[in-house]
Structures are given as structure tokens and as C-alpha cells.
Scaffold this motif. Structure first.
Motif, PDB file in Angstrom:
ATOM      1  N   UNK A  12       0.848  -1.182   0.000  1.00 36.94           N
ATOM      2  CA  UNK A  12       0.000   0.000   0.000  1.00 36.94           C
ATOM      3  C   UNK A  12       0.891   1.242   0.000  1.00 36.94           C
ATOM      4  N   UNK A  13       0.397   2.314  -0.561  1.00 37.69           N
ATOM      5  CA  UNK A  13       1.147   3.567  -0.553  1.00 37.69           C
ATOM      6  C   UNK A  13       1.016   4.248   0.811  1.00 37.69           C
ATOM      7  N   UNK A  18      -5.028  -0.548   5.420  1.00 42.10           N
ATOM      8  CA  UNK A  18      -5.167  -1.989   5.272  1.00 42.10           C
ATOM      9  C   UNK A  18      -5.911  -2.521   6.482  1.00 42.10           C
ATOM     10  N   UNK A  19      -6.582  -3.634   6.294  1.00 38.35           N
ATOM     11  CA  UNK A  19      -7.252  -4.311   7.399  1.00 38.35           C
ATOM     12  C   UNK A  19      -6.767  -5.753   7.457  1.00 38.35           C
ATOM     13  N   UNK A  20      -6.123  -6.082   8.563  1.00 37.88           N
ATOM     14  CA  UNK A  20      -5.672  -7.443   8.777  1.00 37.88           C
ATOM     15  C   UNK A  20      -6.713  -8.216   9.574  1.00 37.88           C
ATOM     16  N   UNK A  21      -6.784  -9.505   9.297  1.00 34.46           N
ATOM     17  CA  UNK A  21      -7.665 -10.398  10.049  1.00 34.46           C
ATOM     18  C   UNK A  21      -6.854 -11.549  10.601  1.00 34.46           C
ATOM     19  N   UNK A  84      -4.706   2.645   9.472  1.00 39.70           N
ATOM     20  CA  UNK A  84      -4.912   3.838   8.658  1.00 39.70           C
ATOM     21  C   UNK A  84      -3.670   4.718   8.676  1.00 39.70           C
ATOM     22  N   UNK A  85      -3.609   5.639   7.746  1.00 33.67           N
ATOM     23  CA  UNK A  85      -2.482   6.583   7.669  1.00 33.67           C
ATOM     24  C   UNK A  85      -1.151   5.846   7.748  1.00 33.67           C
ATOM     25  N   UNK A  86      -1.020   4.816   6.966  1.00 35.20           N
ATOM     26  CA  UNK A  86       0.180   3.982   7.023  1.00 35.20           C
ATOM     27  C   UNK A  86       1.412   4.759   6.598  1.00 35.20           C
ATOM     28  N   UNK A  87       2.522   4.396   7.228  1.00 32.97           N
ATOM     29  CA  UNK A  87       3.808   5.031   6.964  1.00 32.97           C
ATOM     30  C   UNK A  87       4.803   3.965   6.515  1.00 32.97           C
ATOM     31  N   UNK A  88       5.843   4.370   5.797  1.00 31.43           N
ATOM     32  CA  UNK A  88       6.858   3.375   5.394  1.00 31.43           C
ATOM     33  C   UNK A  88       7.441   2.611   6.584  1.00 31.43           C
ATOM     34  N   UNK A 121       4.656  -0.753   2.999  1.00 29.48           N
ATOM     35  CA  UNK A 121       4.160   0.593   2.745  1.00 29.48           C
ATOM     36  C   UNK A 121       5.209   1.330   1.939  1.00 29.48           C
ATOM     37  N   UNK A 122       4.831   1.741   0.745  1.00 28.76           N
ATOM     38  CA  UNK A 122       5.762   2.447  -0.130  1.00 28.76           C
ATOM     39  C   UNK A 122       5.637   3.955   0.066  1.00 28.76           C
TER      40      UNK A 122
END
Length: 123
Positions: A12-13, A18-21, A84-88, A121-122
Motif C-alpha cells: 500500500x502507498x 489496510x485491514x488485517x484479520x 490507517x495513515x500507514x507510513x513506510x 508501505x511504499x
């Protein structure tokens, strides 16, 4: 014995979600605290977030507070990690784990682990 299977990882950028289960089987799920941990290449496994058996209590690492949310559905024997708001710097293999009774933040307290799911995370 408890079996755990994670899913939902991927690429993901930065800024994305993402949602993990984590699906559990083998024991009475509602008796167990659930935790998410992660391990980046060359680093030690670190605590991310955990939830109590009933879901009333949670605890998150400072690095993810306000961005990651853990929840559980005991009827489905599944715990979720909404990111949410993922970072590298969130790039890592994410593991779910279980332990009986109350939640803790120490990996050594958890008895059973999943195989992990890669989150990249790119920038």
C-alpha cells in the motif's frame, strides 16, 4: 492447541489503509486476549496492539495510537487490525498471537502465534 491464520497484508502507498484479520480455532476464543506484533527486517519483534478477551480493553503502542485500531468478533473467532495513515516505517511482517485471560504487551507472554502476513508501505 490454538491455530491462528492471518490475512489481509499487502502493498500500500503511504497514507493508505489496510485491514488485517486473524482467524482462530481450537479453543474457546472468548477466553483469550489477542495481540498483534510486528517484525521488520533486522529488528526485534515489537508490540503493536492488544485486546482483552471481552473486547472492552485495548492497549496500543505509541507509534500506532490514533492510526491503528484492534477489534474482535468472538462469534466469528476473529480479531481485526485496522491500519490507517500507514507510513513506510510500518513495513513489517505482522503476527497475531493469543494468551489466556488478560492482555499484555510482552511477546513472551503469548502462547500461540500465527504465521505472519507481510505489510509493505511504499513512500
Amino acid at each position: 492447541q490454538v491455530q491462528l491464520v492471518e490475512s489481509g497484508g499487502g502493498l500500500v502507498q503511504a497514507g493508505g489503509s489496510l485491514r488485517l484479520s486473524c482467524a482462530a480455532s481450537g479453543r474457546t476464543f472468548s477466553n483469550y486476549a489477542m495481540g498483534w506484533f510486528r517484525q521488520a527486517p533486522g529488528k526485534e519483534r515489537e508490540f503493536v496492539v492488544a485486546i482483552s478477551p471481552t473486547g472492552r480493553s485495548t492497549n496500543a503502542a505509541d507509534s500506532v495510537k490514533g492510526r491503528f485500531t484492534i477489534s474482535r468478533d468472538n462469534a466469528k473467532n476473529t480479531v481485526y487490525l485496522q491500519m490507517n495513515s500507514l507510513k513506510p516505517e510500518d513495513t513489517a511482517v505482522y503476527y497475531c498471537a493469543v494468551r489466556p485471560d488478560y492482555l499484555t504487551t510482552r511477546a513472551s507472554d503469548y502462547n500461540y502465534w500465527g504465521q505472519g502476513t507481510q505489510v509493505t508501505v511504499s513512500s
